[in-house]
Design a protein around this motif. Structure first.
Motif, PDB file in Angstrom:
ATOM      1  N   LYS A  54       0.861  -1.188   0.000  1.00  0.00           N
ATOM      2  CA  LYS A  54       0.000   0.000   0.000  1.00  0.00           C
ATOM      3  C   LYS A  54       0.896   1.236   0.000  1.00  0.00           C
ATOM      4  O   LYS A  54       0.928   1.999   0.971  1.00  0.00           O
ATOM      5  CB  LYS A  54      -0.919  -0.017   1.216  1.00  0.00           C
ATOM      6  N   PRO A  55       1.618   1.479  -1.098  1.00  0.00           N
ATOM      7  CA  PRO A  55       2.658   2.513  -1.105  1.00  0.00           C
ATOM      8  C   PRO A  55       2.139   3.944  -1.159  1.00  0.00           C
ATOM      9  O   PRO A  55       2.936   4.882  -1.081  1.00  0.00           O
ATOM     10  CB  PRO A  55       3.456   2.185  -2.366  1.00  0.00           C
ATOM     11  N   PHE A  56       0.820   4.118  -1.300  1.00  0.00           N
ATOM     12  CA  PHE A  56       0.248   5.458  -1.388  1.00  0.00           C
ATOM     13  C   PHE A  56      -0.287   5.951  -0.045  1.00  0.00           C
ATOM     14  O   PHE A  56      -0.777   7.073   0.047  1.00  0.00           O
ATOM     15  CB  PHE A  56      -0.882   5.477  -2.428  1.00  0.00           C
ATOM     16  N   GLY A  57      -0.196   5.101   0.969  1.00  0.00           N
ATOM     17  CA  GLY A  57      -0.793   5.426   2.245  1.00  0.00           C
ATOM     18  C   GLY A  57       0.208   5.599   3.361  1.00  0.00           C
ATOM     19  O   GLY A  57       1.406   5.827   3.142  1.00  0.00           O
ATOM     20  N   VAL A  58      -0.279   5.464   4.566  1.00  0.00           N
ATOM     21  CA  VAL A  58       0.489   5.771   5.766  1.00  0.00           C
ATOM     22  C   VAL A  58       1.722   4.880   5.880  1.00  0.00           C
ATOM     23  O   VAL A  58       1.709   3.711   5.495  1.00  0.00           O
ATOM     24  CB  VAL A  58      -0.407   5.626   7.015  1.00  0.00           C
ATOM     25  N   GLY A 144       4.486  12.973  -6.247  1.00  0.00           N
ATOM     26  CA  GLY A 144       3.501  12.545  -7.237  1.00  0.00           C
ATOM     27  C   GLY A 144       2.385  11.733  -6.609  1.00  0.00           C
ATOM     28  O   GLY A 144       1.923  12.025  -5.501  1.00  0.00           O
ATOM     29  N   PRO A 145       1.923  10.693  -7.291  1.00  0.00           N
ATOM     30  CA  PRO A 145       0.821   9.885  -6.750  1.00  0.00           C
ATOM     31  C   PRO A 145       1.183   9.173  -5.453  1.00  0.00           C
ATOM     32  O   PRO A 145       0.294   8.870  -4.649  1.00  0.00           O
ATOM     33  CB  PRO A 145       0.523   8.890  -7.872  1.00  0.00           C
ATOM     34  N   TYR A 146       2.450   8.897  -5.219  1.00  0.00           N
ATOM     35  CA  TYR A 146       2.835   8.242  -3.973  1.00  0.00           C
ATOM     36  C   TYR A 146       2.648   9.175  -2.769  1.00  0.00           C
ATOM     37  O   TYR A 146       2.450   8.710  -1.652  1.00  0.00           O
ATOM     38  CB  TYR A 146       4.279   7.755  -4.040  1.00  0.00           C
ATOM     39  N   GLY A 147       2.705  10.470  -3.015  1.00  0.00           N
ATOM     40  CA  GLY A 147       2.601  11.407  -1.908  1.00  0.00           C
ATOM     41  C   GLY A 147       1.384  12.297  -1.909  1.00  0.00           C
ATOM     42  O   GLY A 147       1.061  12.892  -0.878  1.00  0.00           O
ATOM     43  N   PHE A 148       0.656  12.400  -3.047  1.00  0.00           N
ATOM     44  CA  PHE A 148      -0.358  13.446  -3.109  1.00  0.00           C
ATOM     45  C   PHE A 148      -1.664  13.028  -3.793  1.00  0.00           C
ATOM     46  O   PHE A 148      -2.376  13.871  -4.335  1.00  0.00           O
ATOM     47  CB  PHE A 148       0.240  14.699  -3.762  1.00  0.00           C
ATOM     48  N   LEU A 149      -1.987  11.742  -3.762  1.00  0.00           N
ATOM     49  CA  LEU A 149      -3.344  11.339  -4.123  1.00  0.00           C
ATOM     50  C   LEU A 149      -4.287  11.790  -3.003  1.00  0.00           C
ATOM     51  O   LEU A 149      -4.021  11.541  -1.827  1.00  0.00           O
ATOM     52  CB  LEU A 149      -3.438   9.824  -4.286  1.00  0.00           C
ATOM     53  N   CYS A 150      -5.369  12.456  -3.347  1.00  0.00           N
ATOM     54  CA  CYS A 150      -6.374  12.897  -2.369  1.00  0.00           C
ATOM     55  C   CYS A 150      -7.691  12.224  -2.746  1.00  0.00           C
ATOM     56  O   CYS A 150      -8.390  12.670  -3.665  1.00  0.00           O
ATOM     57  CB  CYS A 150      -6.532  14.410  -2.401  1.00  0.00           C
ATOM     58  N   ASN A 159      -2.429  14.176   1.061  1.00  0.00           N
ATOM     59  CA  ASN A 159      -1.309  14.847   1.713  1.00  0.00           C
ATOM     60  C   ASN A 159      -0.301  13.894   2.346  1.00  0.00           C
ATOM     61  O   ASN A 159       0.363  14.236   3.329  1.00  0.00           O
ATOM     62  CB  ASN A 159      -1.829  15.824   2.781  1.00  0.00           C
ATOM     63  N   GLN A 160      -0.134  12.699   1.768  1.00  0.00           N
ATOM     64  CA  GLN A 160       0.793  11.745   2.358  1.00  0.00           C
ATOM     65  C   GLN A 160       2.232  12.275   2.337  1.00  0.00           C
ATOM     66  O   GLN A 160       3.007  12.019   3.260  1.00  0.00           O
ATOM     67  CB  GLN A 160       0.718  10.400   1.642  1.00  0.00           C
ATOM     68  N   GLY A 161       2.584  13.031   1.304  1.00  0.00           N
ATOM     69  CA  GLY A 161       3.912  13.622   1.271  1.00  0.00           C
ATOM     70  C   GLY A 161       4.140  14.582   2.428  1.00  0.00           C
ATOM     71  O   GLY A 161       5.223  14.619   3.027  1.00  0.00           O
ATOM     72  N   LEU A 162       3.111  15.375   2.750  1.00  0.00           N
ATOM     73  CA  LEU A 162       3.202  16.259   3.908  1.00  0.00           C
ATOM     74  C   LEU A 162       3.290  15.447   5.194  1.00  0.00           C
ATOM     75  O   LEU A 162       4.018  15.808   6.133  1.00  0.00           O
ATOM     76  CB  LEU A 162       1.997  17.191   3.967  1.00  0.00           C
ATOM     77  N   LEU A 252      -5.990   1.276  -6.805  1.00  0.00           N
ATOM     78  CA  LEU A 252      -4.825   1.363  -5.924  1.00  0.00           C
ATOM     79  C   LEU A 252      -4.069   0.041  -5.868  1.00  0.00           C
ATOM     80  O   LEU A 252      -2.835   0.019  -5.859  1.00  0.00           O
ATOM     81  CB  LEU A 252      -5.258   1.781  -4.519  1.00  0.00           C
ATOM     82  N   LYS A 253      -4.814  -1.059  -5.833  1.00  0.00           N
ATOM     83  CA  LYS A 253      -4.176  -2.374  -5.797  1.00  0.00           C
ATOM     84  C   LYS A 253      -3.388  -2.621  -7.074  1.00  0.00           C
ATOM     85  O   LYS A 253      -2.263  -3.138  -7.048  1.00  0.00           O
ATOM     86  CB  LYS A 253      -5.241  -3.464  -5.609  1.00  0.00           C
ATOM     87  N   PHE A 254      -3.958  -2.232  -8.207  1.00  0.00           N
ATOM     88  CA  PHE A 254      -3.265  -2.382  -9.490  1.00  0.00           C
ATOM     89  C   PHE A 254      -2.013  -1.507  -9.536  1.00  0.00           C
ATOM     90  O   PHE A 254      -0.933  -1.970  -9.919  1.00  0.00           O
ATOM     91  CB  PHE A 254      -4.214  -2.008 -10.628  1.00  0.00           C
ATOM     92  N   LEU A 255      -2.157  -0.241  -9.150  1.00  0.00           N
ATOM     93  CA  LEU A 255      -1.033   0.695  -9.231  1.00  0.00           C
ATOM     94  C   LEU A 255       0.102   0.321  -8.286  1.00  0.00           C
ATOM     95  O   LEU A 255       1.271   0.579  -8.571  1.00  0.00           O
ATOM     96  CB  LEU A 255      -1.523   2.116  -8.916  1.00  0.00           C
TER      97      LEU A 255
END
Length: 527
Positions: A54-58, A144-150, A159-162, A252-255
């Motif tokens: 789950k690389p886009f989340g916490v 990018g999408p790893y840090g800033f998908l809302c 705001n995961q990058g923040l 998200l699972k695909f990406l």
């Protein structure tokens, strides 16, 4: 024996490996850095771990080191275009430590810029700042999408990058004392989107992890720093790979299975914008950003915070310098395009207001070579200058202790022989850091350039130490930098001659004050 006991109390290195290495004992275990002569470095220290499924989340706390961690690699980058040496496990930080053992030192934590799509901690060398008896920390965060998908999803609310940046600040609070740092004296600093992040920090729903702030050529209110969430962004990204996702979780699972560099290349070529956002609230999930940048108000948190805030004299000059006629022909409708990207005007209203803006900057002339300086002023004002002035007003009104600057020194500019030249975006950084080749600046060799570096690093370090960039005047710093009061706008013009002036670009700032006063409700962030 007393010296060794003092070192142990400060948590500093007690073991030396040969002549080049030094080890520090932290709450996470031993960290092995390098002796650079007058200072020590610790590169690539992991402050958190990304869940690769789950690389886009916490993220999660990084495990304790079972053996000394080799902190000698500053080249680890978060996934981004044009940087092959990257890793999803990129939440790393670099530390520059003066060889001081008799007292705890103040700390500056640097947040890099790059539009939230590129940049890294490793391209900012802290060797000049560290000579002024401060510790310098530079950090990576997801892009990018790893840090800033809302998204409308509790696992990726935005705001995961923040949030990565906040995790790094928490790591500093917990561990910097082991390196001789004072966790009570942490200045968070950044440039461009890193500066915008710092501006936002004073309004986040988290405890305050710093006591001072430096915002360079960035602001939470800058154009495109903050966007309205696109809840279908993950589905759109999956579609770039010809995958039709049934819902966000499926996307998200695909990406998550895609190669990070490949994903970043597709994202970058798509033209999608992912930025900071106002998060949707979910039960049991702590939101970091719950206000939009036009309504940031936390006077109890902001009050009495020292803030150094400013920008360069012609932020957009590099965009318009040395351009061909074809470039200006392709931007003949730039006023319409820029306003349309930011405001929800109907067509008639858009054309009318764009015409007014164009007349303000160019009169009846068309976009072209003879109006390129006016075009540069428009781009600078619309994207950054006015937003910075609005942020300064916001902070002063809420009780911050603001020192404002305009950086005007063109001594190492590659455009210094072009009429009307000014300092463009990022140009001040070469006088604070040893920068990577990505910036394209020539080495500083002239005495005047070296003096400017000494002047900048001294003022910034003074601010980190004292909350005042000029606690006393000297031959190097001949002018006392005045704070911004509520009823006027003094600023320090940083150039060969240091001078305090009032009301920079006041006519242009007032023009945009009036336009935003009348049309802020039509901002696409709100509507």
């Amino acid at each position: 024996m007393r010296v060794l006991q003092l070192l142990a109390l400060l948590g500093l290195a007690l073991q030396v490996f040969g002549e080049d290495f030094v080890v520090v004992n932290t709450s996470k275990g031993q960290i092995k850095g390098r002796d650079e002569g007058s200072y020590n470095t610790f590169f690539g220290i992991p402050y958190a771990r990304v869940d690769e499924e789950k690389p886009f989340g916490v993220s999660s706390p990084y495990p304790h080191f079972t053996e000394p961690f080799e902190a000698t690699d500053s080249t680890i980058n978060c996934p981004q275009v044009n940087l092959a040496h990257s890793s999803i496990q990129c939440l790393r930080l670099n530390i520059y430590v003066p060889k001081k053992t008799d007292k705890k030192l103040p700390v500056m934590v640097w947040i890099h810029g790059g539009s939230f799509i590129f940049g890294s901690a490793g391209i900012y060398g802290g060797q000049y700042l560290v000579q002024h008896d401060i510790i310098v920390v530079t950090i990576n965060y997801r892009l990018g999408p790893y840090g800033f998908l809302c998204l409308n999803d509790p696992e990726v609310p935005g705001n995961q990058g923040l949030k990565d940046q906040v995790d790094a600040l928490k790591w500093v609070q917990q561990n910097i004392e082991a390196f001789g740092g004072d966790p009570r004296k942490v200045t968070v600093a950044g440039e461009s989107y890193g500066g915008g992040s710092v501006d936002l920090y004073m309004y986040l729903n988290t405890r305050k992890l710093f006591d001072k702030a430096v915002v360079q050529s960035g602001t939470a209110q800058a154009d495109a720093m903050f966007l309205k969430p696109d809840y279908r962004a993950a589905i759109k990204l999956a579609a770039l790979f010809n995958y039709t996702a049934s819902n966000t979780k499926d996307a998200l699972k695909f990406l998550a299975q895609k190669d990070p560099l490949e994903l970043m290349k597709e994202f970058n070529s798509s033209g999608m914008l992912l930025r900071a956002c106002k998060e949707k609230k979910f039960k049991g999930v702590q939101s970091l950003v719950t206000d939009n940048p036009l309504h940031l108000c936390k006077p109890k948190k902001v009050k009495d915070t020292p803030v150094l805030f400013g920008y360069n004299s012609k932020e957009a000059f590099n965009i318009i310098a040395n351009q061909t006629d074809d470039f200006f022909a392709s931007n003949k409708d730039v006023f319409i395009k820029e306003l349309n990207r930011t405001f929800n005007f109907n067509r008639k209203e858009l054309l009318q207001i764009a015409s007014i803006v164009k007349k303000f900057y160019m009169g009846s002339k068309a976009v072209g070579q003879d109006t390129k300086l006016a075009l540069g002023d428009f781009w600078a004002d619309f994207r950054l200058t006015h937003a910075t002035e609005a942020s300064v007003t916001r902070l002063v009104d809420q009780g911050a202790k603001v020192y404002k600057y305009v950086f005007s020194y063109i001594g190492n500019s590659k455009f210094k022989n072009i009429p009307g030249v000014g300092v463009y975006h990022t140009e001040e950084l070469q006088y604070l850091f040893e920068l990577g080749e990505e910036f394209g600046f020539d080495p500083l060799v002239e005495p005047e350039q070296i003096q400017m570096r000494e002047r900048m690093t001294t003022m910034w370090a003074n601010f980190v130490k004292h909350g005042n960039p000029t606690p006393e005047t000297s031959d190097l710093l001949p002018v006392r930098w005045e704070r911004v009061p509520k009823d006027s706008r003094p600023y320090l013009n940083i150039d060969v001659t240091m001078e305090m002036f009032e009301d920079v670009y006041h006519d242009r700032v007032a023009f945009w004050d009036l336009l935003w006063h009348n049309y802020w409700r039509k901002s696409k962030i709100l509507s």
